[in-house]
Design a protein around this motif. Structure first.
Motif, PDB file in Angstrom:
ATOM      1  N   THR A  75      85.104   9.878  54.791  1.00 42.53           N
ATOM      2  CA  THR A  75      84.711   9.538  53.417  1.00 42.53           C
ATOM      3  C   THR A  75      85.672  10.060  52.358  1.00 42.53           C
ATOM      4  N   ARG A  76      86.667  10.808  52.747  1.00 42.83           N
ATOM      5  CA  ARG A  76      87.693  11.266  51.809  1.00 42.83           C
ATOM      6  C   ARG A  76      89.073  10.806  52.214  1.00 42.83           C
ATOM      7  N   CYS A  77      89.305  10.751  53.509  1.00 45.81           N
ATOM      8  CA  CYS A  77      90.637  10.450  54.020  1.00 45.81           C
ATOM      9  C   CYS A  77      90.515   9.663  55.317  1.00 45.81           C
ATOM     10  N   LEU A  78      91.351   8.644  55.453  1.00 44.83           N
ATOM     11  CA  LEU A  78      91.485   7.970  56.732  1.00 44.83           C
ATOM     12  C   LEU A  78      92.631   8.655  57.463  1.00 44.83           C
ATOM     13  N   HIS A  79      92.316   9.253  58.587  1.00 41.67           N
ATOM     14  CA  HIS A  79      93.323   9.921  59.405  1.00 41.67           C
ATOM     15  C   HIS A  79      93.772   8.940  60.481  1.00 41.67           C
ATOM     16  N   VAL A  80      95.061   8.669  60.525  1.00 38.61           N
ATOM     17  CA  VAL A  80      95.653   7.808  61.540  1.00 38.61           C
ATOM     18  C   VAL A  80      96.496   8.716  62.419  1.00 38.61           C
ATOM     19  N   ALA A  81      96.073   8.863  63.672  1.00 37.85           N
ATOM     20  CA  ALA A  81      96.761   9.776  64.589  1.00 37.85           C
ATOM     21  C   ALA A  81      97.292   8.990  65.779  1.00 37.85           C
ATOM     22  N   VAL A  82      98.533   9.283  66.148  1.00 37.69           N
ATOM     23  CA  VAL A  82      99.127   8.693  67.346  1.00 37.69           C
ATOM     24  C   VAL A  82      99.671   9.831  68.198  1.00 37.69           C
ATOM     25  N   HIS A  83      99.199   9.854  69.439  1.00 36.94           N
ATOM     26  CA  HIS A  83      99.655  10.856  70.406  1.00 36.94           C
ATOM     27  C   HIS A  83     100.589  10.179  71.402  1.00 36.94           C
ATOM     28  N   ASP A  84     101.663  10.906  71.771  1.00 32.81           N
ATOM     29  CA  ASP A  84     102.557  10.429  72.825  1.00 32.81           C
ATOM     30  C   ASP A  84     102.965  11.603  73.691  1.00 32.81           C
ATOM     31  N   ASP A  85     103.747  11.324  74.736  1.00 31.48           N
ATOM     32  CA  ASP A  85     104.087  12.345  75.733  1.00 31.48           C
ATOM     33  C   ASP A  85     105.302  13.198  75.390  1.00 31.48           C
ATOM     34  N   SER A  86     105.996  12.909  74.306  1.00 31.73           N
ATOM     35  CA  SER A  86     107.199  13.659  73.957  1.00 31.73           C
ATOM     36  C   SER A  86     106.836  14.908  73.143  1.00 31.73           C
ATOM     37  N   THR A  87     107.520  16.001  73.428  1.00 28.26           N
ATOM     38  CA  THR A  87     107.305  17.222  72.648  1.00 28.26           C
ATOM     39  C   THR A  87     108.223  17.298  71.434  1.00 28.26           C
ATOM     40  N   GLU A  88     109.158  16.335  71.304  1.00 26.78           N
ATOM     41  CA  GLU A  88     110.076  16.335  70.162  1.00 26.78           C
ATOM     42  C   GLU A  88     109.350  15.853  68.910  1.00 26.78           C
ATOM     43  N   LEU A  89     109.311  16.718  67.887  1.00 24.63           N
ATOM     44  CA  LEU A  89     108.610  16.381  66.652  1.00 24.63           C
ATOM     45  C   LEU A  89     109.488  15.494  65.772  1.00 24.63           C
ATOM     46  N   PRO A  90     108.881  14.503  65.120  1.00 29.08           N
ATOM     47  CA  PRO A  90     109.662  13.598  64.271  1.00 29.08           C
ATOM     48  C   PRO A  90     109.998  14.244  62.932  1.00 29.08           C
ATOM     49  N   THR A  91     111.103  13.801  62.376  1.00 28.93           N
ATOM     50  CA  THR A  91     111.477  14.219  61.021  1.00 28.93           C
ATOM     51  C   THR A  91     112.052  13.006  60.304  1.00 28.93           C
ATOM     52  N   ARG A 118     101.954  17.587  65.150  1.00 26.75           N
ATOM     53  CA  ARG A 118     101.455  18.777  65.842  1.00 26.75           C
ATOM     54  C   ARG A 118     101.871  18.736  67.307  1.00 26.75           C
ATOM     55  N   PRO A 119     102.535  19.791  67.764  1.00 21.53           N
ATOM     56  CA  PRO A 119     102.852  19.838  69.187  1.00 21.53           C
ATOM     57  C   PRO A 119     101.582  20.084  70.000  1.00 21.53           C
ATOM     58  N   CYS A 120     101.553  19.521  71.193  1.00 25.47           N
ATOM     59  CA  CYS A 120     100.443  19.710  72.120  1.00 25.47           C
ATOM     60  C   CYS A 120     101.041  20.082  73.476  1.00 25.47           C
ATOM     61  N   SER A 121     100.218  20.568  74.366  1.00 22.73           N
ATOM     62  CA  SER A 121     100.729  20.946  75.686  1.00 22.73           C
ATOM     63  C   SER A 121     101.241  19.722  76.459  1.00 22.73           C
ATOM     64  N   ASP A 122     100.753  18.531  76.108  1.00 24.39           N
ATOM     65  CA  ASP A 122     101.172  17.327  76.819  1.00 24.39           C
ATOM     66  C   ASP A 122     101.893  16.330  75.912  1.00 24.39           C
ATOM     67  N   GLY A 123     102.546  16.823  74.860  1.00 25.85           N
ATOM     68  CA  GLY A 123     103.294  15.948  73.964  1.00 25.85           C
ATOM     69  C   GLY A 123     103.126  16.354  72.517  1.00 25.85           C
ATOM     70  N   LYS A 124     102.839  15.368  71.678  1.00 25.81           N
ATOM     71  CA  LYS A 124     102.635  15.645  70.254  1.00 25.81           C
ATOM     72  C   LYS A 124     101.681  14.618  69.680  1.00 25.81           C
ATOM     73  N   THR A 125     101.124  14.952  68.529  1.00 24.17           N
ATOM     74  CA  THR A 125     100.307  14.016  67.773  1.00 24.17           C
ATOM     75  C   THR A 125     100.834  13.989  66.350  1.00 24.17           C
ATOM     76  N   VAL A 126     101.061  12.792  65.841  1.00 24.58           N
ATOM     77  CA  VAL A 126     101.466  12.605  64.454  1.00 24.58           C
ATOM     78  C   VAL A 126     100.254  12.047  63.717  1.00 24.58           C
ATOM     79  N   ILE A 127      99.897  12.699  62.618  1.00 22.19           N
ATOM     80  CA  ILE A 127      98.704  12.334  61.855  1.00 22.19           C
ATOM     81  C   ILE A 127      99.112  12.027  60.424  1.00 22.19           C
ATOM     82  N   ALA A 128      98.701  10.854  59.950  1.00 21.31           N
ATOM     83  CA  ALA A 128      98.931  10.468  58.557  1.00 21.31           C
ATOM     84  C   ALA A 128      97.571  10.306  57.883  1.00 21.31           C
ATOM     85  N   CYS A 129      97.489  10.732  56.624  1.00 13.70           N
ATOM     86  CA  CYS A 129      96.248  10.663  55.865  1.00 13.70           C
ATOM     87  C   CYS A 129      96.397   9.656  54.732  1.00 13.70           C
TER      88      CYS A 129
END
Length: 139
Positions: A75-91, A118-129
């Motif tokens: 109700t305040r933010c739509l969080h769009v999250a995509v998880h993948d298997d790579s540990t390399e964080l995007p910039t 956000r790094p995870c033990s099995d990759g990373k998750t990128v979250i946009a609000c």
């Protein structure tokens, strides 16, 4: 408990590497329709769909991974999250006349109200609000 509660709705979809990014956009659009955003916030819908395209493409092309797409509206933010298997964080990288690609996170940075990786033990998750524009009566 403080008596405050958060009401949220969410959707999740797995997108194998052989799936088309259009399938992710179409899926996301159907869920944005249920929120009424296609009529009330079409520019935000366009920004969300572009972000879904970029994040799923990054998972498939750069991480060589399936993409786990989750959208959550609290109700305040739509969080769009995509998880993948790579540990390399995007910039975000500055545009270059020498590269044909590499602008995805620059676009996400420009379209989303905020984003993080956000790094995870099995990759990373990128979250946009994304916050839709205020409407009359929103106080």
């Amino acid at each position: 408990m403080s008596g405050h509660s958060v009401q949220a709705v969410g959707w999740a979809r797995s997108l194998p590497m052989n799936s088309e990014v259009k399938a992710a956009r179409d899926w996301a659009r159907r869920h944005l329709d249920t929120l009424g955003w296609t009529a009330s916030a079409p520019e935000t819908v366009d920004a969300v769909l572009l972000t879904v395209s970029e994040l799923v493409t990054n998972a498939h092309v750069h991480a060589h991974s399936n993409a786990q797409l989750v959208m959550t509206w609290d109700t305040r933010c739509l969080h769009v999250a995509v998880h993948d298997d790579s540990t390399e964080l995007p910039t975000p990288r500055p545009p270059s006349a020498e590269r044909t690609g590499g602008r995805g996170m620059l676009l996400v940075d420009a379209m989303a109200d905020s984003w993080q990786a956000r790094p995870c033990s099995d990759g990373k998750t990128v979250i946009a609000c994304f916050r839709p524009p205020a409407t009359e009566g929103d106080g």
